[in-house]
Design a protein around this motif. Structure first.
Motif, PDB file in Angstrom:
ATOM      1  N   THR A 162       0.811  -1.224   0.000  1.00  0.00           N
ATOM      2  CA  THR A 162       0.000   0.000   0.000  1.00  0.00           C
ATOM      3  C   THR A 162       0.842   1.271   0.000  1.00  0.00           C
ATOM      4  O   THR A 162       0.339   2.333   0.341  1.00  0.00           O
ATOM      5  CB  THR A 162      -0.953   0.019   1.212  1.00  0.00           C
ATOM      6  N   ASN A 163       2.111   1.179  -0.387  1.00  0.00           N
ATOM      7  CA  ASN A 163       2.920   2.397  -0.417  1.00  0.00           C
ATOM      8  C   ASN A 163       2.410   3.337  -1.506  1.00  0.00           C
ATOM      9  O   ASN A 163       2.371   2.978  -2.688  1.00  0.00           O
ATOM     10  CB  ASN A 163       4.393   2.062  -0.644  1.00  0.00           C
ATOM     11  N   LEU A 164       2.023   4.528  -1.104  1.00  0.00           N
ATOM     12  CA  LEU A 164       1.373   5.474  -2.011  1.00  0.00           C
ATOM     13  C   LEU A 164       2.324   5.945  -3.104  1.00  0.00           C
ATOM     14  O   LEU A 164       1.945   6.062  -4.279  1.00  0.00           O
ATOM     15  CB  LEU A 164       0.855   6.660  -1.190  1.00  0.00           C
ATOM     16  N   VAL A 165       3.578   6.193  -2.752  1.00  0.00           N
ATOM     17  CA  VAL A 165       4.552   6.680  -3.728  1.00  0.00           C
ATOM     18  C   VAL A 165       4.882   5.586  -4.742  1.00  0.00           C
ATOM     19  O   VAL A 165       4.928   5.832  -5.960  1.00  0.00           O
ATOM     20  CB  VAL A 165       5.820   7.180  -3.022  1.00  0.00           C
ATOM     21  N   MET A 166       5.116   4.377  -4.258  1.00  0.00           N
ATOM     22  CA  MET A 166       5.395   3.274  -5.179  1.00  0.00           C
ATOM     23  C   MET A 166       4.243   3.045  -6.147  1.00  0.00           C
ATOM     24  O   MET A 166       4.462   2.797  -7.341  1.00  0.00           O
ATOM     25  CB  MET A 166       5.659   1.991  -4.390  1.00  0.00           C
ATOM     26  N   GLN A 167       3.022   3.110  -5.629  1.00  0.00           N
ATOM     27  CA  GLN A 167       1.853   2.886  -6.472  1.00  0.00           C
ATOM     28  C   GLN A 167       1.745   3.974  -7.538  1.00  0.00           C
ATOM     29  O   GLN A 167       1.455   3.699  -8.712  1.00  0.00           O
ATOM     30  CB  GLN A 167       0.590   2.845  -5.600  1.00  0.00           C
ATOM     31  N   TYR A 168       1.984   5.211  -7.133  1.00  0.00           N
ATOM     32  CA  TYR A 168       1.919   6.352  -8.057  1.00  0.00           C
ATOM     33  C   TYR A 168       3.017   6.257  -9.113  1.00  0.00           C
ATOM     34  O   TYR A 168       2.750   6.333 -10.324  1.00  0.00           O
ATOM     35  CB  TYR A 168       2.050   7.653  -7.265  1.00  0.00           C
ATOM     36  N   GLU A 169       4.254   6.071  -8.672  1.00  0.00           N
ATOM     37  CA  GLU A 169       5.369   6.056  -9.619  1.00  0.00           C
ATOM     38  C   GLU A 169       5.298   4.839 -10.539  1.00  0.00           C
ATOM     39  O   GLU A 169       5.644   4.939 -11.720  1.00  0.00           O
ATOM     40  CB  GLU A 169       6.696   6.071  -8.855  1.00  0.00           C
ATOM     41  N   GLY A 170       4.819   3.721  -9.997  1.00  0.00           N
ATOM     42  CA  GLY A 170       4.689   2.534 -10.832  1.00  0.00           C
ATOM     43  C   GLY A 170       3.759   2.769 -12.008  1.00  0.00           C
ATOM     44  O   GLY A 170       4.061   2.390 -13.144  1.00  0.00           O
ATOM     45  N   PHE A 171       2.638   3.416 -11.746  1.00  0.00           N
ATOM     46  CA  PHE A 171       1.688   3.677 -12.823  1.00  0.00           C
ATOM     47  C   PHE A 171       2.229   4.723 -13.795  1.00  0.00           C
ATOM     48  O   PHE A 171       2.058   4.605 -15.015  1.00  0.00           O
ATOM     49  CB  PHE A 171       0.345   4.127 -12.260  1.00  0.00           C
ATOM     50  N   GLU A 172       2.877   5.755 -13.265  1.00  0.00           N
ATOM     51  CA  GLU A 172       3.423   6.796 -14.132  1.00  0.00           C
ATOM     52  C   GLU A 172       4.489   6.235 -15.070  1.00  0.00           C
ATOM     53  O   GLU A 172       4.600   6.653 -16.221  1.00  0.00           O
ATOM     54  CB  GLU A 172       4.022   7.925 -13.280  1.00  0.00           C
ATOM     55  N   GLN A 173       5.262   5.275 -14.586  1.00  0.00           N
ATOM     56  CA  GLN A 173       6.352   4.726 -15.391  1.00  0.00           C
ATOM     57  C   GLN A 173       5.889   3.679 -16.401  1.00  0.00           C
ATOM     58  O   GLN A 173       6.456   3.564 -17.490  1.00  0.00           O
ATOM     59  CB  GLN A 173       7.405   4.109 -14.454  1.00  0.00           C
ATOM     60  N   THR A 174       4.845   2.920 -16.049  1.00  0.00           N
ATOM     61  CA  THR A 174       4.452   1.783 -16.898  1.00  0.00           C
ATOM     62  C   THR A 174       3.057   1.895 -17.488  1.00  0.00           C
ATOM     63  O   THR A 174       2.728   1.163 -18.438  1.00  0.00           O
ATOM     64  CB  THR A 174       4.512   0.475 -16.085  1.00  0.00           C
ATOM     65  N   GLY A 175       2.208   2.777 -16.924  1.00  0.00           N
ATOM     66  CA  GLY A 175       0.818   2.827 -17.350  1.00  0.00           C
ATOM     67  C   GLY A 175       0.018   1.638 -16.846  1.00  0.00           C
ATOM     68  O   GLY A 175      -1.082   1.362 -17.349  1.00  0.00           O
ATOM     69  N   GLU A 176       0.556   0.942 -15.857  1.00  0.00           N
ATOM     70  CA  GLU A 176      -0.091  -0.229 -15.294  1.00  0.00           C
ATOM     71  C   GLU A 176      -0.136  -0.101 -13.774  1.00  0.00           C
ATOM     72  O   GLU A 176       0.743   0.491 -13.166  1.00  0.00           O
ATOM     73  CB  GLU A 176       0.680  -1.506 -15.649  1.00  0.00           C
ATOM     74  N   MET A 177      -1.164  -0.682 -13.149  1.00  0.00           N
ATOM     75  CA  MET A 177      -1.172  -0.796 -11.706  1.00  0.00           C
ATOM     76  C   MET A 177      -0.075  -1.789 -11.309  1.00  0.00           C
ATOM     77  O   MET A 177       0.167  -2.762 -12.023  1.00  0.00           O
ATOM     78  CB  MET A 177      -2.550  -1.254 -11.216  1.00  0.00           C
ATOM     79  N   ARG A 178       0.599  -1.545 -10.189  1.00  0.00           N
ATOM     80  CA  ARG A 178       1.719  -2.414  -9.803  1.00  0.00           C
ATOM     81  C   ARG A 178       1.307  -3.874  -9.695  1.00  0.00           C
ATOM     82  O   ARG A 178       2.058  -4.768 -10.068  1.00  0.00           O
ATOM     83  CB  ARG A 178       2.286  -1.964  -8.444  1.00  0.00           C
ATOM     84  N   PHE A 179       0.127  -4.097  -9.135  1.00  0.00           N
ATOM     85  CA  PHE A 179      -0.375  -5.457  -8.974  1.00  0.00           C
ATOM     86  C   PHE A 179      -1.721  -5.557  -9.692  1.00  0.00           C
ATOM     87  O   PHE A 179      -2.314  -4.554 -10.052  1.00  0.00           O
ATOM     88  CB  PHE A 179      -0.488  -5.803  -7.493  1.00  0.00           C
TER      89      PHE A 179
END
Length: 363
Positions: A226-243
């Motif tokens: 549930t890390n908010l920054v990881m979730q945000y940056e993951g989507f910004e970088q890949t266009g996908e939800m991390r999980f």
């Protein structure tokens, strides 16, 4: 669709339209496809429009889970190692945030107030003065356990005056009570698809200023999922939800949001107001007592004191068998049940409910 329509008077999941239900019937798609990523990006942009957040300054972070996952993400992700969280707590849901802070060992102050009243703003300010290491203030816009509407605008102004962020749990007010994030002095808020937009369970979202997430990059990682920054940056970088995202639920949310904009914020709030007024009238006609003074209620949830010899489960089951759902209360100081004006319902549904409810009391 030939689906039985139930009237849910619980505080979410809410009654949905058949068109929202049908929106889940889509061709199977891998959630890593660019097409689905664009759908989520568009959804995030439209969610910002509900609260008039500027897309250049704000962003939406999607999560797979109930609204509580957003609370978890904010509490665990937005407090620096040398900072402190002030939780303005007058109900079960702010108390839940305090439990999360304890679970993650987040430095915090659990500023508790009576569950049946508003927070003392003077004490909130005094606490901020006495603890200059407070970097964020957290409270719940509507304490759904009681139906109390908290003064988020005033608490946010106080937080900003002392250099702190304002994090508001708007899970049960977003897309129901019209508000603008900037006018409410909010820096971060949250909600869930099964609440105000009248979608399906399984998709929730945090709306945050991008500057807040940029600052939080250097904060301790207290949660991985549930890390908010990881979730945000993951989507910004890949266009996908991390999980893996809840694919069909996202399609339903897209449809629900389209229906929200088609109805319009003002008309939707007017409908919720008609619905809650019908609840007030029905309770008064039966001589039942509301646990919270009307002047501090949200206009969405009513906590009702048990009448004499009231058996909640027997009444619940009688109503449920006839298509109506009532919900237990969350007030430690009183025995209550709740009636809520959420979802795709109107005053006619409430009149139908009270006919059944009166039968249940007599039975």
């Amino acid at each position: 669709m030939n689906i039985k329509r139930n009237i849910l008077l619980n505080p979410g999941p809410a009654t949905t339209t058949d068109t929202v239900k049908a929106a889940q019937l889509v061709p199977d798609i891998c959630p890593r496809e660019r097409e689905f990523g664009q759908l989520m990006r568009d959804l995030g942009s439209n969610l910002l429009k509900v609260v008039h957040a500027n897309e250049a300054e704000w962003t939406t972070v999607l999560f797979c889970g109930s609204g509580t996952i957003c609370m978890d993400a904010c509490v665990s992700s937005l407090i620096p190692a040398d900072g402190k969280l002030l939780i303005v707590n007058n109900g079960a849901y702010s108390a839940r945030a305090a439990e999360m802070a304890r679970a993650y060992a987040v430095p915090h102050i659990d500023l508790q107030f009576p569950i049946d009243g508003l927070p003392d703003l003077e004490l909130v300010e005094r606490t901020l003065i006495e603890h200059p290491d407070i970097t964020a203030v957290y409270t719940t816009h509507q304490e759904t356990g009681t139906g109390i509407l908290n003064p988020v605008r005033e608490i946010g102004a106080c937080a900003h005056a002392h250099g702190a962020l304002m994090i508001a749990d708007t899970i049960s007010t977003y897309a129901m009570i019209p508000f603008t994030v900037n006018e409410m002095n909010i820096d971060v808020c949250m909600s869930s698809a099964q609440k105000g937009i009248q979608g399906m369970t399984g998709l929730s979202y945090v709306l945050a200023k991008k500057s807040v997430l940029t600052a939080a990059k250097s904060y301790p990682v207290r949660s991985y999922y549930t890390n908010l920054v990881m979730q945000y940056e993951g989507f910004e970088q890949t266009g996908e939800m991390r999980f893996t995202p809840p694919v069909q639920t996202v399609y339903a949310a897209k449809r629900a949001l389209a229906e929200y904009f088609a109805e319009g914020a003002a008309k939707k709030w007017a409908r919720h107001t008609r619905t809650i007024n019908a609840i007030h009238e029905g309770l008064a006609a039966l001589g039942l007592t509301e646990a919270i003074p009307r002047e501090i209620q949200s206009g969405l949830v009513v906590a009702v004191e048990y009448p004499a010899n009231f058996d909640f489960m027997r009444v619940h089951d009688y109503c449920y068998e006839r298509g109506y759902t009532i919900y237990p209360g969350k007030m430690q100081t009183a025995s209550t049940f709740r009636l809520c004006a959420l979802g795709a319902i109107d005053e006619a549904d409430i009149r139908g409910f009270f006919r059944v409810f009166e039968e249940a009391l007599k039975a």
